[in-house]
Design a protein around this motif. Structure first.
Motif, PDB file in Angstrom:
ATOM      1  N   SER A 151       0.914  -1.250   0.011  1.00  0.00           N
ATOM      2  CA  SER A 151       0.115   0.062  -0.065  1.00  0.00           C
ATOM      3  C   SER A 151       0.727   1.255   0.168  1.00  0.00           C
ATOM      4  O   SER A 151       1.765   1.465   0.648  1.00  0.00           O
ATOM      5  N   LEU A 152       0.777   2.279  -1.080  1.00  0.00           N
ATOM      6  CA  LEU A 152       1.460   3.372  -1.126  1.00  0.00           C
ATOM      7  C   LEU A 152       1.265   4.372  -0.050  1.00  0.00           C
ATOM      8  O   LEU A 152       0.026   4.850   0.260  1.00  0.00           O
ATOM      9  N   SER A 153       2.356   4.828   0.752  1.00  0.00           N
ATOM     10  CA  SER A 153       2.394   6.006   1.481  1.00  0.00           C
ATOM     11  C   SER A 153       2.985   6.981   1.014  1.00  0.00           C
ATOM     12  O   SER A 153       4.109   7.134   0.602  1.00  0.00           O
ATOM     13  N   LEU A 154       2.174   8.241   0.965  1.00  0.00           N
ATOM     14  CA  LEU A 154       2.807   9.588   0.624  1.00  0.00           C
ATOM     15  C   LEU A 154       2.921  10.299   1.768  1.00  0.00           C
ATOM     16  O   LEU A 154       3.039  11.777   1.612  1.00  0.00           O
ATOM     17  N   SER A 155       3.091   9.832   2.961  1.00  0.00           N
ATOM     18  CA  SER A 155       3.186  10.600   4.072  1.00  0.00           C
ATOM     19  C   SER A 155       4.446  11.503   4.264  1.00  0.00           C
ATOM     20  O   SER A 155       4.382  12.595   4.762  1.00  0.00           O
ATOM     21  N   CYS A 156       5.348  11.069   3.435  1.00  0.00           N
ATOM     22  CA  CYS A 156       6.788  11.705   3.409  1.00  0.00           C
ATOM     23  C   CYS A 156       6.640  12.994   2.677  1.00  0.00           C
ATOM     24  O   CYS A 156       7.549  13.549   2.416  1.00  0.00           O
ATOM     25  N   LEU A 157       5.777  13.171   1.734  1.00  0.00           N
ATOM     26  CA  LEU A 157       5.561  14.146   0.769  1.00  0.00           C
ATOM     27  C   LEU A 157       4.448  15.133   1.090  1.00  0.00           C
ATOM     28  O   LEU A 157       3.580  14.766   2.088  1.00  0.00           O
ATOM     29  N   ASP A 158       4.331  16.308   0.594  1.00  0.00           N
ATOM     30  CA  ASP A 158       3.617  17.395   1.295  1.00  0.00           C
ATOM     31  C   ASP A 158       2.532  17.378   0.236  1.00  0.00           C
ATOM     32  O   ASP A 158       2.018  18.319  -0.188  1.00  0.00           O
ATOM     33  N   ARG A 159       1.906  16.287  -0.299  1.00  0.00           N
ATOM     34  CA  ARG A 159       0.955  16.229  -1.176  1.00  0.00           C
ATOM     35  C   ARG A 159       0.230  14.660  -1.046  1.00  0.00           C
ATOM     36  O   ARG A 159       0.893  13.664  -0.264  1.00  0.00           O
ATOM     37  N   HIS A 160      -1.332  14.381  -1.607  1.00  0.00           N
ATOM     38  CA  HIS A 160      -1.630  13.407  -1.554  1.00  0.00           C
ATOM     39  C   HIS A 160      -1.689  12.320  -2.770  1.00  0.00           C
ATOM     40  O   HIS A 160      -2.121  11.280  -3.098  1.00  0.00           O
ATOM     41  N   SER A 161      -0.877  12.857  -3.747  1.00  0.00           N
ATOM     42  CA  SER A 161      -0.803  12.150  -5.176  1.00  0.00           C
ATOM     43  C   SER A 161       0.556  12.255  -5.810  1.00  0.00           C
ATOM     44  O   SER A 161       1.463  13.169  -5.272  1.00  0.00           O
ATOM     45  N   ILE A 162       1.035  11.297  -6.561  1.00  0.00           N
ATOM     46  CA  ILE A 162       2.351  11.744  -7.341  1.00  0.00           C
ATOM     47  C   ILE A 162       2.057  10.692  -8.752  1.00  0.00           C
ATOM     48  O   ILE A 162       1.544   9.813  -8.678  1.00  0.00           O
ATOM     49  N   ARG A 163       2.704  11.384  -9.577  1.00  0.00           N
ATOM     50  CA  ARG A 163       2.699  10.767 -10.978  1.00  0.00           C
ATOM     51  C   ARG A 163       3.707   9.589 -10.971  1.00  0.00           C
ATOM     52  O   ARG A 163       4.740   9.727 -10.491  1.00  0.00           O
ATOM     53  N   VAL A 164       3.344   8.696 -11.808  1.00  0.00           N
ATOM     54  CA  VAL A 164       3.999   7.446 -11.948  1.00  0.00           C
ATOM     55  C   VAL A 164       5.442   7.606 -12.374  1.00  0.00           C
ATOM     56  O   VAL A 164       6.561   7.544 -12.004  1.00  0.00           O
ATOM     57  N   ALA A 165       5.510   8.540 -13.469  1.00  0.00           N
ATOM     58  CA  ALA A 165       6.823   8.871 -14.142  1.00  0.00           C
ATOM     59  C   ALA A 165       7.788   9.696 -12.976  1.00  0.00           C
ATOM     60  O   ALA A 165       8.984   9.357 -13.033  1.00  0.00           O
ATOM     61  N   TYR A 196      -2.080   7.717  -5.712  1.00  0.00           N
ATOM     62  CA  TYR A 196      -2.836   8.322  -4.602  1.00  0.00           C
ATOM     63  C   TYR A 196      -2.411   7.608  -3.396  1.00  0.00           C
ATOM     64  O   TYR A 196      -1.949   6.300  -3.058  1.00  0.00           O
ATOM     65  N   ASN A 197      -2.521   8.234  -2.122  1.00  0.00           N
ATOM     66  CA  ASN A 197      -2.096   7.683  -1.002  1.00  0.00           C
ATOM     67  C   ASN A 197      -3.167   6.307  -0.656  1.00  0.00           C
ATOM     68  O   ASN A 197      -4.051   6.497  -0.827  1.00  0.00           O
ATOM     69  N   GLY A 198      -2.357   5.325  -0.355  1.00  0.00           N
ATOM     70  CA  GLY A 198      -3.326   4.226  -0.035  1.00  0.00           C
ATOM     71  C   GLY A 198      -3.568   3.144  -1.223  1.00  0.00           C
ATOM     72  O   GLY A 198      -4.146   2.146  -1.110  1.00  0.00           O
ATOM     73  N   ASP A 199      -3.220   3.574  -2.347  1.00  0.00           N
ATOM     74  CA  ASP A 199      -3.105   2.773  -3.416  1.00  0.00           C
ATOM     75  C   ASP A 199      -2.452   1.516  -3.377  1.00  0.00           C
ATOM     76  O   ASP A 199      -1.342   1.608  -2.686  1.00  0.00           O
ATOM     77  N   LEU A 200      -2.967   0.232  -3.939  1.00  0.00           N
ATOM     78  CA  LEU A 200      -2.070  -0.897  -3.665  1.00  0.00           C
ATOM     79  C   LEU A 200      -1.192  -0.880  -5.008  1.00  0.00           C
ATOM     80  O   LEU A 200      -1.681  -0.731  -6.289  1.00  0.00           O
ATOM     81  N   VAL A 201      -0.012  -1.343  -4.876  1.00  0.00           N
ATOM     82  CA  VAL A 201       0.830  -0.960  -5.985  1.00  0.00           C
ATOM     83  C   VAL A 201       1.792  -2.176  -6.208  1.00  0.00           C
ATOM     84  O   VAL A 201       2.227  -2.846  -5.204  1.00  0.00           O
ATOM     85  N   LEU A 202       2.288  -2.757  -7.347  1.00  0.00           N
ATOM     86  CA  LEU A 202       3.059  -3.632  -7.701  1.00  0.00           C
ATOM     87  C   LEU A 202       4.090  -2.980  -8.317  1.00  0.00           C
ATOM     88  O   LEU A 202       4.131  -2.230  -9.360  1.00  0.00           O
ATOM     89  N   ALA A 203       5.291  -3.091  -7.534  1.00  0.00           N
ATOM     90  CA  ALA A 203       6.496  -2.290  -8.163  1.00  0.00           C
ATOM     91  C   ALA A 203       7.767  -3.359  -8.255  1.00  0.00           C
ATOM     92  O   ALA A 203       8.147  -4.306  -7.414  1.00  0.00           O
TER      93      ALA A 203
END
Length: 219
Positions: A151-165, A196-203
């Motif tokens: 599960s993606l955590s973006l708490s380290c960033l000052d935003r709730h989403s990030i572009r894949v690129a 988005y924060n909380g998305d399930l990601v395969l990486a």
């Protein structure tokens, strides 16, 4: 944050313990030789217990009754197997990981259903990736790469989403697929897809980059 016990304080065990401690986990290290704890260095922020890693009294002293992860990383396969068996069968530790030296023993580990890491290099990094990504989130290993599901955590960033690129470029990873946190949609991403924060990601992540990338993995 996990409560982790590491059995064995050699090169691999001490490195693993420091990586986990630096990542915010509560770590206790067990070793038969008190002088082995010098491998941890002065900045280690966990605790130590001298004793045999598969001894029940020693494990209780180390906190196994509240343990989330038990990692057996001594230099002896039989000792690691005994630690894993005691931890999983007597104390019901949710996630037990054993280091495997001799590939000839791999069949025994598999028959017992044990999670293990086999090899002589990057063992600490392999086990670290299993711990931070959660039980069952480590899917496979391909050469220098780990495939992780988390599960993606973006708490380290000052935003709730990030572009894949942006995530791929900044951290040299490859996002294979993702699913929205509410389960509403899943997709194979393009470079412009938004996570988005909380998305399930395969990486797919390089071994050596997992400690830095772990800040995006929810505990």
């Amino acid at each position: 944050m996990n409560n982790v016990i590491v059995v064995g304080c050699g090169r691999v065990g001490s490195r693993l313990a420091n990586m986990l401690s630096d990542n915010g986990n509560n770590v206790c290290v067990i070793d038969r030789k008190v002088e082995a704890f010098a491998n941890l260095g002065r900045n280690f922020n966990g605790s130590t217990v001298q004793g045999v890693g598969f001894d029940e009294e020693t494990l209780v002293k180390a906190g196994i009754e509240d343990c989330d992860v038990l990692a057996a990383v001594t230099q002896f396969d039989n000792a690691n197997l005994m630690v894993a068996e005691v931890g999983s069968r007597l104390f019901d530790v949710p996630h037990v990981i054993a280091r495997l030296y001799n590939p000839d023993h791999e069949r025994a580990y598999m028959q017992l259903g044990l999670d293990y890491v086999c090899g002589t290099s990057l063992v600490a990094e392999d086990i670290f990736s299993k711990v931070v990504s959660g039980h069952g989130a480590h899917l496979d290993t391909f050469g220098d790469f780990e495939v992780l599901r988390f599960s993606l955590s973006l708490s380290c960033l000052d935003r709730h989403s990030i572009r894949v690129a942006d995530l791929e470029r900044e951290h040299d990873v490859r996002i294979i697929a993702f699913e929205r946190g509410d389960g509403s949609a899943s997709s194979i991403p393009s470079r412009d897809s938004i996570l988005y924060n909380g998305d399930l990601v395969l990486a797919c992540v390089r071994h050596e980059l997992i400690p830095a990338f772990s800040k995006y993995i929810q505990d």
